[in-house]
Design a protein around this motif. Structure first.
Motif, PDB file in Angstrom:
ATOM      1  N   ARG A 288     117.096   3.834 -49.294  1.00 27.02           N
ATOM      2  CA  ARG A 288     116.195   3.953 -48.149  1.00 27.02           C
ATOM      3  C   ARG A 288     116.697   4.949 -47.113  1.00 27.02           C
ATOM      4  N   ALA A 289     117.977   5.261 -47.121  1.00 25.62           N
ATOM      5  CA  ALA A 289     118.485   6.288 -46.212  1.00 25.62           C
ATOM      6  C   ALA A 289     118.167   7.688 -46.724  1.00 25.62           C
ATOM      7  N   VAL A 290     118.176   7.867 -48.045  1.00 31.11           N
ATOM      8  CA  VAL A 290     117.977   9.186 -48.643  1.00 31.11           C
ATOM      9  C   VAL A 290     116.504   9.495 -48.875  1.00 31.11           C
ATOM     10  N   GLN A 291     115.729   8.500 -49.232  1.00 29.79           N
ATOM     11  CA  GLN A 291     114.346   8.716 -49.664  1.00 29.79           C
ATOM     12  C   GLN A 291     113.487   9.469 -48.651  1.00 29.79           C
ATOM     13  N   PRO A 292     113.459   9.079 -47.362  1.00 32.94           N
ATOM     14  CA  PRO A 292     112.597   9.824 -46.429  1.00 32.94           C
ATOM     15  C   PRO A 292     113.040  11.264 -46.217  1.00 32.94           C
ATOM     16  N   VAL A 293     114.334  11.534 -46.270  1.00 32.69           N
ATOM     17  CA  VAL A 293     114.818  12.905 -46.122  1.00 32.69           C
ATOM     18  C   VAL A 293     114.424  13.741 -47.334  1.00 32.69           C
TER      19      VAL A 293
END
Length: 297
Positions: free
Chosen positions: A176-181
């Protein structure tokens, strides 16, 4: 001779002003301060709430840890059992964090860049560990990797079993930390690099990975902090074998059961300090990396 003073109709009736003209602003002292007042109120309420649920409990545990003096604190955190629990906790946490970064990035990449049947279901399953009570996670791991394992993999009371439980509850933090970026990365730049002859690995390492690095570090910090503080998910699968599967959170429980609250608070302060330090350092490193990327762009 007296001069008649004719009042300005625009001053009396702002609605009579010429089209396009602005009504006169009131003096500075009479301007409304509603917005600044609401901002102060919001800041005050937020600070009060954080103090109640975060700062005051932390201050209380710090006070309890210091209750026996520095010598008692030092003896508690350097005892043989405490050192063993630290070694188990940090050793497994580092390995799990590295695995989370690798597989969390791969999972986020698949969810963002690939289209396949059941993608929405898998995306929803990623958040399942957030909803499950941690003790349920431990029971699930015990049912799957215990003595009666249906897949014939026996990890009960072993470090890999503890690592599997920790990975289950921490992998979503990286995803969830990487997905939006990853969603915000411009695909045109990658396509341009590929058209110029850059290989897929070259495009990933020179264009994609630098953009993802701050979020990867943030996810890694959150995963590591969760690992060293986790308790419920490792209770049954780990078994709290001293020097093998007993993590620091389980040692804290043992100290509380033996009515050594000062020692338990001391161990908690060590874990809290390490977790906070890791989060701050990774946030600083991620911020500097992001600034370098902005300057390069």
């Amino acid at each position: 001779m007296t001069t008649a003073i004719v009042p300005n109709p625009e001053a009396i009736r702002p609605d009579l002003a010429q089209p396009g003209s602005q009504p006169p602003e009131p003096p500075e002292g009479l301007r409304p301060t509603t917005r600044s007042g609401l901002t102060s109120l919001r800041v005050g309420v937020t600070t009060l709430w954080l103090s109640v649920i975060v700062l005051l409990p932390l201050a209380a545990i710090a006070w309890q840890a210091a209750g026996g003096g520095w010598q008692a604190f030092w003896l508690a955190v350097t005892s043989h059992a405490a050192v063993q629990s630290f070694q188990v906790t940090f050793g497994i946490s580092v390995v799990v964090t590295i695995l989370d970064v690798v597989f969390g990035l791969a999972t986020a990449w698949v969810l963002v860049r690939d289209d396949f049947f059941g993608k929405g279901l898998i995306d929803a399953v990623i958040d399942l560990p957030f909803a499950l009570p941690t003790i349920v996670t431990s029971l699930v791991m015990l049912a799957l990797y215990g003595k009666n394992s249906p897949v014939h993999i026996h990890l009960q009371h072993t470090p890999p079993g503890v690592g599997m439980a920790l990975a289950f509850v921490t992998l979503p933090l990286v995803v969830r930390a990487v997905q939006p970026v990853l969603l915000e990365i411009d695909r045109d730049v990658e396509e341009a690099a590929a058209s110029l002859g850059a290989s897929g690995v070259k495009v990933f390492t020179t264009i994609v990975l630098p953009s993802l690095l701050p979020s990867l570090l943030t996810g890694a910090g959150l995963a590591f902090s969760r690992c060293i503080a986790e308790f419920g998910s490792v209770v049954t699968i780990g078994g709290a074998v001293p020097g093998r599967t007993e993590v620091s959170s389980q040692w804290i429980r043992s100290l509380i059961e033996n009515d050594d609250r000062t020692g338990a608070a001391a161990i908690s302060i060590v874990l809290l300090s390490i977790s906070f330090t890791v989060l701050v350092l990774l946030r600083i490193l991620g911020g500097r990396t992001a600034k370098r990327e902005e300057k390069a762009a």
